[in-house]
Scaffold this motif. Structure first.
Motif, PDB file in Angstrom:
ATOM      1  N   ILE C  82      39.888  33.648  43.622  1.00 60.31           N
ATOM      2  CA  ILE C  82      39.264  32.827  42.577  1.00 60.31           C
ATOM      3  C   ILE C  82      38.080  33.574  41.968  1.00 60.31           C
ATOM      4  O   ILE C  82      37.908  33.608  40.749  1.00 60.31           O
ATOM      5  CB  ILE C  82      38.761  31.491  43.177  1.00 60.31           C
ATOM      6  N   GLN C  83      37.298  34.154  42.822  1.00 66.81           N
ATOM      7  CA  GLN C  83      36.153  34.909  42.325  1.00 66.81           C
ATOM      8  C   GLN C  83      36.586  36.036  41.381  1.00 66.81           C
ATOM      9  O   GLN C  83      35.978  36.269  40.332  1.00 66.81           O
ATOM     10  CB  GLN C  83      35.360  35.511  43.496  1.00 66.81           C
ATOM     11  N   LEU C  84      37.649  36.709  41.764  1.00 67.37           N
ATOM     12  CA  LEU C  84      38.125  37.811  40.930  1.00 67.37           C
ATOM     13  C   LEU C  84      38.587  37.300  39.568  1.00 67.37           C
ATOM     14  O   LEU C  84      38.179  37.830  38.520  1.00 67.37           O
ATOM     15  CB  LEU C  84      39.275  38.540  41.644  1.00 67.37           C
ATOM     16  N   ALA C  85      39.408  36.282  39.599  1.00 63.30           N
ATOM     17  CA  ALA C  85      39.919  35.730  38.342  1.00 63.30           C
ATOM     18  C   ALA C  85      38.768  35.236  37.481  1.00 63.30           C
ATOM     19  O   ALA C  85      38.732  35.463  36.259  1.00 63.30           O
ATOM     20  CB  ALA C  85      40.906  34.615  38.632  1.00 63.30           C
ATOM     21  N   ASN C  86      37.819  34.579  38.128  1.00 56.06           N
ATOM     22  CA  ASN C  86      36.675  34.078  37.363  1.00 56.06           C
ATOM     23  C   ASN C  86      35.844  35.207  36.781  1.00 56.06           C
ATOM     24  O   ASN C  86      35.326  35.097  35.668  1.00 56.06           O
ATOM     25  CB  ASN C  86      35.798  33.194  38.258  1.00 56.06           C
ATOM     26  N   SER C  87      35.717  36.267  37.531  1.00 55.86           N
ATOM     27  CA  SER C  87      34.916  37.374  37.010  1.00 55.86           C
ATOM     28  C   SER C  87      35.575  37.972  35.769  1.00 55.86           C
ATOM     29  O   SER C  87      34.896  38.414  34.844  1.00 55.86           O
ATOM     30  CB  SER C  87      34.714  38.427  38.090  1.00 55.86           C
TER      31      SER C  87
END
Lengths: 200, 200, 200, 200
Positions: C82-87
């Motif tokens: 999720i963090q990656l996609a959000n970044s």
DNA sequence: CATGAATGAGAATTCATTCAT
DNA sequence: CATGAATGAATTCTCATTCAT
């Protein structure tokens, strides 16, 4: 970069000499040289790779001009002492007639940077001839047996200085002055006994 | 504008000497001097009215330093010829020990602009003493009767040149070299007969 | 040289960014930057040692700004995917909002000279945080076990390119476009099975 | 102005590539190109209308060279996934063998000015063939159904970047590295299920 | 006194382009 | 066609000096 075609090359050198003689190295700039030569500043780079190359050329040129003048008057058949004394006289006359060239030489000789990367091309004909005169004098026991560079120093720099001094009013412009100068230089470079003999 | 306060004044002069000795006048700038002295650029103007004033001061200072060094070793009781020869020796030693000062003097002496508006203050004590020595020598018939400036020229510039040449490797660093130099200078400035006598 | 006082420093950097974004490195000059910043050209050298120093600073600044923007939105409590996609999403939004910064980064990244003597200072806080996220993802078997620089490349450059493409009209500005992009990048950087799982 | 005559035209293009690859656009000049090509500066204008025309030509040429290299190795009979993977491999090999061409492409692609007035001529044969491959892949549901330009981006730029990184030492030069890269790119551009299938 | 900032003038070079031969 | 020369604009950078604080 190309020296080829024309008198602009010479105009630039003349302008540089005039500038150096009157303003010294600190006031020397390609801008001023170009302006003095009546040439767009950027054109200077057609004839010289850069400022330093121009200065180098000016140095070589002035030195050479002076050598030529001295050698031209040399009577290689005459006794060496006579030749030496005459060369001083010739150099003095040259200095009187071309004060800017002499001033330029003095200015450039004093430059620390120039000295570093500049070696006079010692291979020109005129220089050889002077060198020959000196080595002959040395071997004949006429000149003091010391470093030739030192002898050359005594043969030229006092003359330049005297000529400049005369022009600036520091020294009086008399025939006696030149005579004195010649005797001093001869006293410096000749073997004492030869000097005595030469005096009479 | 006032010299009053401190050693920053001296630092600036020392920095200027170092700069002039290594880079010549063309590379000399208030920016560099200040940086070398570790002083903010604008502060230079507290101590010197402008660049030229700094240069003037440097000139006076270096000349004076050299005069002091020569005079300090002078034995006024000794015969004039001895004093002269010794002064050459002293000046040479000074040049060896303070090559930057000598280089600076040479650089500034060659500057055309400086010459124009700069007259050496001839009124300091040391200069007087040297001047006295020379006039005495002149009146005693020891020195050639020519312009005193010319004699001074022979007494100093060849020494500077020789010292610089030794340092740059142009001349060999031998005792004989210095002996030769002294004999040459003496041969230049002494009356011929006095010179003969002095030789023996 | 001194960064101290004021907003002119920032004005210069902003002007440089604007200039680089619209004209590229080839059209970048201190003259233009200064003019754009409404500052005399020579004043630029009060704030930056030289042109290169300005470019270096611009590089660091833009990179840092972008890192900060991404990290600010990071929810470190969320799952790594999720963090990656959000970044990616955050970076895209940033690129939309600051197209000039992104254009500048792209331009500077392509510069051959800059690369040579420029190493990103990897020590700022934000960069550390991203780096941590990636190493965590690597150790958790979420990211492909390959060079982290390569993964960072996939996480940023396609986003920059896409954002620029949208702005220039090359790509359509649809929500689907961004979704596609994110899926592509995730497909590139995630371990295949993790990717499958993330998809659902 | 006409391309007609000779190999000097090619020499200029090669020189331009070498120059762009090593110095970037900011250091690119007609002067340097001509010198590198061993051709008088003004002659450049015989072959190219102006600097921009040369850059345009270089751009077209490098792009075309790279397309040709990729297409030449294409086995149009093979399954599309295989063709895609192979094209990546081919492009990587090309990048290794012609680093200057790739560097030039990257440099020119980043140029803002170039983008403005330059549209790749999409009409050459090789480009058509790649385009066909992609549209086929799209229609067969093999490639993600997104903008083709984006897919092309993923197919090329990471490869260029990786190759450059290997050469600069940023990435290790291992077979695994290339394998990883291919899997990443395939993960990005293939439909997820196709990717899964391709993996096995 | 001290000092950082400011600034316009100039410095050396390089460039893109044109033109006469 | 080929080419050396020409040129004005632009570029980076340094400088001497002044000034407000």
């Amino acid at each position: 970069m190309k020296i080829k075609d024309d008198q602009k090359y010479d105009r630039l050198i003349q302008a540089a000499i005039a500038l150096l003689a009157t303003g010294g190295l600190a006031n020397f700039s390609t801008t001023k040289v170009a302006k003095q030569a009546g040439i767009p500043q950027s054109n200077l780079y057609i004839y010289f790779k850069n400022k330093q190359a121009l200065l180098d050329t000016v140095f070589q040129t002035t030195i050479h001009t002076q050598s030529v003048a001295v050698v031209a008057e040399l009577d290689t058949a005459a006794p060496i002492t006579i030749q030496l004394a005459n060369s001083i006289k010739t150099l003095y006359r040259f200095s009187q007639e071309h004060p800017q060239i002499v001033a330029t030489i003095q200015v450039l000789m004093a430059d620390v940077q120039l000295k570093k990367h500049l070696h006079l091309k010692q291979d020109d004909h005129e220089n050889q001839q002077i060198q020959t005169l000196l080595t002959d004098g040395l071997q004949a026991g006429i000149l003091r047996s010391t470093d030739l560079n030192l002898i050359r120093y005594f043969l030229t720099r006092p003359v330049f200085n005297y000529a400049a001094g005369v022009q600036s009013g520091l020294y009086p412009d008399t025939a006696q002055g030149l005579t004195d100068l010649i005797q001093m230089i001869m006293g410096a470079i000749l073997q004492p006994d030869v000097y005595q003999e030469w005096l009479s």
